[in-house]
Scaffold this active site. Structure first.
Site, PDB file in Angstrom:
ATOM      1  N   SER A  72      -9.238 -42.672  -0.532  1.00  9.63           N
ATOM      2  CA  SER A  72      -9.370 -43.901  -1.317  1.00  9.63           C
ATOM      3  C   SER A  72     -10.782 -44.485  -1.270  1.00  9.63           C
ATOM      4  O   SER A  72     -10.960 -45.697  -1.146  1.00  9.63           O
ATOM      5  CB  SER A  72      -8.332 -44.942  -0.873  1.00  9.63           C
ATOM      6  OG  SER A  72      -7.028 -44.443  -1.102  1.00  9.63           O
ATOM      7  N   GLY A 124     -11.805 -38.268  -4.107  1.00  4.84           N
ATOM      8  CA  GLY A 124     -10.799 -37.653  -4.975  1.00  4.84           C
ATOM      9  C   GLY A 124     -10.747 -38.364  -6.310  1.00  4.84           C
ATOM     10  O   GLY A 124     -11.609 -38.179  -7.171  1.00  4.84           O
ATOM     11  N   GLY A 125      -9.758 -39.221  -6.470  1.00  4.14           N
ATOM     12  CA  GLY A 125      -9.497 -39.894  -7.747  1.00  4.14           C
ATOM     13  C   GLY A 125     -10.727 -40.489  -8.414  1.00  4.14           C
ATOM     14  O   GLY A 125     -10.954 -40.279  -9.618  1.00  4.14           O
ATOM     15  N   HIS A 182      -7.681 -28.805   3.492  1.00  6.88           N
ATOM     16  CA  HIS A 182      -7.402 -30.113   2.898  1.00  6.88           C
ATOM     17  C   HIS A 182      -5.946 -30.472   3.209  1.00  6.88           C
ATOM     18  O   HIS A 182      -5.067 -29.616   3.194  1.00  6.88           O
ATOM     19  CB  HIS A 182      -7.632 -30.066   1.382  1.00  6.88           C
ATOM     20  CG  HIS A 182      -7.592 -31.428   0.775  1.00  6.88           C
ATOM     21  ND1 HIS A 182      -6.405 -32.069   0.497  1.00  6.88           N
ATOM     22  CD2 HIS A 182      -8.579 -32.294   0.444  1.00  6.88           C
ATOM     23  CE1 HIS A 182      -6.677 -33.271   0.004  1.00  6.88           C
ATOM     24  NE2 HIS A 182      -7.987 -33.425  -0.043  1.00  6.88           N
ATOM     25  N   GLU A 239      -3.662 -31.740   1.552  1.00  6.71           N
ATOM     26  CA  GLU A 239      -2.657 -31.347   0.550  1.00  6.71           C
ATOM     27  C   GLU A 239      -2.293 -29.876   0.702  1.00  6.71           C
ATOM     28  O   GLU A 239      -1.160 -29.478   0.448  1.00  6.71           O
ATOM     29  CB  GLU A 239      -3.177 -31.673  -0.863  1.00  6.71           C
ATOM     30  CG  GLU A 239      -3.098 -33.171  -1.129  1.00  6.71           C
ATOM     31  CD  GLU A 239      -4.141 -33.722  -2.080  1.00  6.71           C
ATOM     32  OE1 GLU A 239      -4.785 -32.945  -2.808  1.00  6.71           O
ATOM     33  OE2 GLU A 239      -4.322 -34.954  -2.084  1.00  6.71           O
TER      34      GLU A 239
HETATM   35  P1  13P Z   1      -8.610 -39.975  -3.016  1.00  5.86           P
HETATM   36  O1  13P Z   1     -10.067 -40.373  -3.061  1.00  5.86           O
HETATM   37  O2  13P Z   1      -7.979 -39.880  -4.349  1.00  5.86           O
HETATM   38  O3  13P Z   1      -7.855 -40.796  -2.031  1.00  5.86           O
HETATM   39  O4  13P Z   1      -8.577 -38.464  -2.445  1.00  5.86           O
HETATM   40  C1  13P Z   1      -9.276 -38.154  -1.302  1.00  5.86           C
HETATM   41  C2  13P Z   1      -9.285 -36.678  -1.142  1.00  5.86           C
HETATM   42  O5  13P Z   1      -8.262 -36.070  -0.900  1.00  5.86           O
HETATM   43  C3  13P Z   1     -10.566 -35.994  -1.309  1.00  5.86           C
HETATM   44  O6  13P Z   1     -10.483 -34.662  -0.899  1.00  5.86           O
END
Ligand code: 13P
Length: 242
Positions: free
Chosen positions: A205, A226-227, A92, A94
């Site tokens: 997003s 994600g969010g 990922h 991050e």
């Molecule tokens: P968001 O949907 O918050 O942009 O995050 C995407 C993500 O990193 C899913 O692994």
């Protein structure tokens, strides 16, 4: 025919109570697609137990590239398999940007996960600068090549790839759908004989507002959310569209 897949990456969010509420919402989910939830490590057993009577799968957000031994703080693929996880995210963005994971480490994680019987989801993607410099496809190609080099060509016979442009993650700026489709098509072609079977997800997003358009593209087989996956109403809506 590739089955659609909706994955929710909860990242480092939630507590016991709030996760119980999220999971309770998942019990009512109506979805023809496959669904995978990626809770924080410590809540995986709780989520597994609560979803045990459903078809929703559970995965880990990260995994060690080592098999076993003196690696303080790490969690192995075999451990994840042992407690009932079926999937794990590897690479990922991050992990790559905040924790310095490089392509080789990501490839080792992918390999160890498959050895242990987990299905890795290989995350790939470029920064905004790399995109502006026209490096997107070259970078993705190199990321895939390192995995092929480490795990062998057949490793994509049962894998999932997620394209997540780093600049679109958590920013509210999803990449343009035609740009995403082009990258997905490129990834599929790059995977050669396994490309047609490999599910390629988009992440960055994703919300109920852009899900249908994304899933309408020929090479977008699912979404990695994600969010919006922390909002059970929004997540259910996205699942219904898949
Ligand atoms: P968001 O949907 O918050 O942009 O995050 C995407 C993500 O990193 C899913 O692994």
């Amino acid at each position: 025919m590739r089955r659609s897949l909706v994955a929710g990456n909860w990242k480092m969010n939630g507590d016991k109570k709030n996760i119980a509420t999220l999971v309770a919402g998942l019990l009512d989910l109506e979805c023809k697609a496959d669904v995978i939830i990626f809770p924080p490590y410590v809540y995986i057993p709780q989520v597994l137990a609560s979803l045990s009577d459903t078809v929703i799968a559970v995965g880990a957000q990260n995994v060690s590239e080592r098999k076993v031994g003196a690696y303080t703080g790490e969690v192995s693929s075999e451990m994840l398999r042992d407690i009932g996880c079926q999937y794990c995210l590897v690479g990922h963005s991050e992990r790559r940007s905040l924790y310095g994971e490089n392509d080789r480490q990501v490839a080792e994680k992918f390999y160890q996960a498959q050895l242990a019987g987990l299905k890795p989801i290989l995350c790939l993607g470029e920064t905004l600068k790399q995109r502006e410099q026209g490096e997107t496809l070259g970078l993705i190609s190199a990321q895939i090549d390192t995995v092929l080099d480490c795990a062998g060509v057949s490793c994509f016979s049962d894998a999932i790839v997620a394209y997540e442009p780093i600049w679109a993650i958590g920013t509210g700026k999803s990449a343009a759908v035609d740009q995403i489709q082009l990258v997905h098509q490129y990834i599929r072609e790059k995977l050669g004989e396994f490309g047609a079977k490999t599910r390629i997800l988009y992440g960055g997003s994703v919300t109920p507002a852009n899900t249908a358009e994304l899933l309408g593209q020929a090479d977008i087989d699912g979404i990695l959310v994600g969010g919006a996956s922390l909002d059970i109403g929004a997540f259910s809506e996205m699942c219904q569209m898949a």
